[in-house]
Enzyme design. Structure first.
Site, PDB file in Angstrom:
ATOM      1  N   ARG A 248       0.853  -1.188   0.000  1.00  0.00           N
ATOM      2  CA  ARG A 248       0.000   0.000   0.000  1.00  0.00           C
ATOM      3  C   ARG A 248       0.887   1.235   0.000  1.00  0.00           C
ATOM      4  O   ARG A 248       1.878   1.307   0.745  1.00  0.00           O
ATOM      5  CB  ARG A 248      -0.895   0.029   1.248  1.00  0.00           C
ATOM      6  CG  ARG A 248      -2.041  -0.950   1.216  1.00  0.00           C
ATOM      7  CD  ARG A 248      -3.105  -0.571   0.172  1.00  0.00           C
ATOM      8  NE  ARG A 248      -4.223  -1.495   0.153  1.00  0.00           N
ATOM      9  CZ  ARG A 248      -4.322  -2.562  -0.653  1.00  0.00           C
ATOM     10  NH1 ARG A 248      -3.367  -2.837  -1.519  1.00  0.00           N
ATOM     11  NH2 ARG A 248      -5.387  -3.337  -0.607  1.00  0.00           N
ATOM     12  N   GLU A 277      -2.892   7.558  -4.444  1.00  0.00           N
ATOM     13  CA  GLU A 277      -3.292   6.997  -5.729  1.00  0.00           C
ATOM     14  C   GLU A 277      -4.544   7.654  -6.291  1.00  0.00           C
ATOM     15  O   GLU A 277      -5.485   7.850  -5.522  1.00  0.00           O
ATOM     16  CB  GLU A 277      -3.595   5.495  -5.535  1.00  0.00           C
ATOM     17  CG  GLU A 277      -2.553   4.619  -6.167  1.00  0.00           C
ATOM     18  CD  GLU A 277      -2.667   3.179  -5.705  1.00  0.00           C
ATOM     19  OE1 GLU A 277      -3.707   2.561  -5.968  1.00  0.00           O
ATOM     20  OE2 GLU A 277      -1.716   2.695  -5.091  1.00  0.00           O
ATOM     21  N   HIS A 295      -0.654  -0.156 -10.006  1.00  0.00           N
ATOM     22  CA  HIS A 295      -1.366  -1.044  -9.066  1.00  0.00           C
ATOM     23  C   HIS A 295      -1.914  -2.279  -9.799  1.00  0.00           C
ATOM     24  O   HIS A 295      -3.127  -2.484  -9.865  1.00  0.00           O
ATOM     25  CB  HIS A 295      -2.488  -0.274  -8.348  1.00  0.00           C
ATOM     26  CG  HIS A 295      -2.879  -0.910  -7.043  1.00  0.00           C
ATOM     27  ND1 HIS A 295      -3.315  -0.192  -5.956  1.00  0.00           N
ATOM     28  CD2 HIS A 295      -2.904  -2.220  -6.645  1.00  0.00           C
ATOM     29  CE1 HIS A 295      -3.597  -1.017  -4.956  1.00  0.00           C
ATOM     30  NE2 HIS A 295      -3.351  -2.258  -5.349  1.00  0.00           N
TER      31      HIS A 295
HETATM   32  C1  GLV Z   1      -5.032  -5.097  -4.083  1.00  0.00           C
HETATM   33  O1  GLV Z   1      -4.307  -4.211  -3.805  1.00  0.00           O
HETATM   34  C2  GLV Z   1      -5.710  -5.936  -3.123  1.00  0.00           C
HETATM   35  O2  GLV Z   1      -5.702  -5.647  -1.925  1.00  0.00           O
HETATM   36  O3  GLV Z   1      -6.304  -6.935  -3.575  1.00  0.00           O
END
Ligand code: GLV
Length: 335
Positions: A248, A277, A295
């Site tokens: 994250r 983000e 991501h």
């Molecule tokens: C993506 O970042 C997730 O948590 O699946």
């Protein structure tokens, strides 16, 4: 908001890949917000009494003020992480939360290793070099990078994705160390170490930071891990070190990272996630010693399909007031 007025079992804030929508539509009535919802629209939809379960994305923020007023029975998050939801507030309001664990472990570990290799071997710079017509033949000093074999990978965290990354790094001949709950620590039994017993070293957070050639972040985002990697940590890393973040964004102080990459405090960074983000910290995109992905840790066709299936199955159980197969707060059902 006009499209969200009809009362339905499921409010889907962004359409799911196959077979997600098909499963939901077979189980009940569905409202889809084709273009996503602003926070205000999400609040209105959740408090309207028009929807039983919300099928949500990480960008949908379910904070306590929203959850305290919500008239929904569940939130099925299309992700393994759920830092977008105040779980305590959901539980106290009898709102069950579900996630999609397990299926994206290997795909995300692949991206951690991809970033490590791509930064180490200057893959993006090299690709741009060829495409720009600058490749005029083999040269002894062209685009020299860093080794991974024989180097130390430090894992911040020792959950599913960290262990899958360790497995890959060991196959590359790397030394692997980990700190299971940085910035603190916790016991790790032989049983938990399992296949890694004798192969990976459990060290303190300061030792991990100071000794890693590659430091890869694999912890959930919470109050303890927000800005875990800050200016002080970056200064304690080796100047030759490379930071990898597939977890994250807010775990890393991104402005401090830009400064550290600019002045040579560390050598490089590979990022799949960002502090705010989809915005990037000023200067990050201009740095040649970074590889930046949008991501995509879980972004393979089969993984996203299985996430969609699990997400739909969670939502269907929630609409029936049953325990979902992948619950985050099963205790909410008893309330
Ligand atoms: C993506 O970042 C997730 O948590 O699946």
């Amino acid at each position: 908001m006009g499209g969200l007025v009809t009362a339905t079992d499921f409010l889907v804030t962004t359409p799911l890949p196959d077979p997600g929508m098909r499963l939901l539509e077979a189980a009940g009535t569905v409202t889809v917000a084709e273009n996503g919802l602003s926070h205000g629209e999400l609040v209105d939809a959740c408090t309207s009494g028009n929807h039983r379960v919300v099928v949500a994305q990480l960008r949908d923020e379910f904070d306590a003020p929203l959850l305290n007023r919500a008239r929904i029975t569940g939130i099925s998050n299309f992700a393994v992480g759920y830092n977008n939801i105040d779980i305590a507030a959901a539980t106290s309001n009898a709102i069950v939360v579900g996630n999609t664990p397990g299926v994206l472990t290997d795909a995300t570990a692949d991206i951690a290793v991809l970033l490590m290799l791509a930064v180490a071997r200057r893959c993006v710079e090299a690709d741009a070099f060829v495409r720009a017509g600058k490749f005029h033949g083999w040269q002894p000093q062209l685009l020299l990078g860093h080794d991974v074999s024989g180097k130390t990978l430090g894992l911040a965290g020792f959950g599913r994705i960290a262990r899958a990354t360790a497995r890959r790094a060991l196959a590359f001949g790397m030394t692997v160390a980990f700190c299971p709950r940085p910035p603190g620590d916790r016991e790790v039994s032989e049983a938990e170490l399992g296949e890694f017993a004798g192969k990976v070293r459990h060290v303190s957070w300061p030792e991990l930071v100071a000794t890693s050639d590659y430091l890869s972040v694999h912890v959930p985002l919470n109050a303890q891990t927000r800005h875990l990697v800050d200016a002080a940590v970056l200064h304690a890393m080796k100047p030759s070190a490379i930071l990898i973040n597939t977890a994250r964004g807010p775990i890393v102080d991104e402005r401090a990272l830009v400064a550290a990459l600019r002045d040579g405090t560390i050598a490089g960074a590979g990022l799949d996630v960002y502090e705010n983000e989809p915005r990037l910290a000023p200067g990050l995109a201009e740095l040649p010693n970074t590889v930046l992905l949008p991501h995509v840790g879980s972004a393979t066709v089969p993984v996203r399909a299985e996430m969609a299936r699990r997400c739909a199955e969670n939502a269907i159980a929630m609409a029936r007031r049953e325990l979902p197969p992948y619950p985050v707060n099963p205790e909410a059902l008893a309330r």
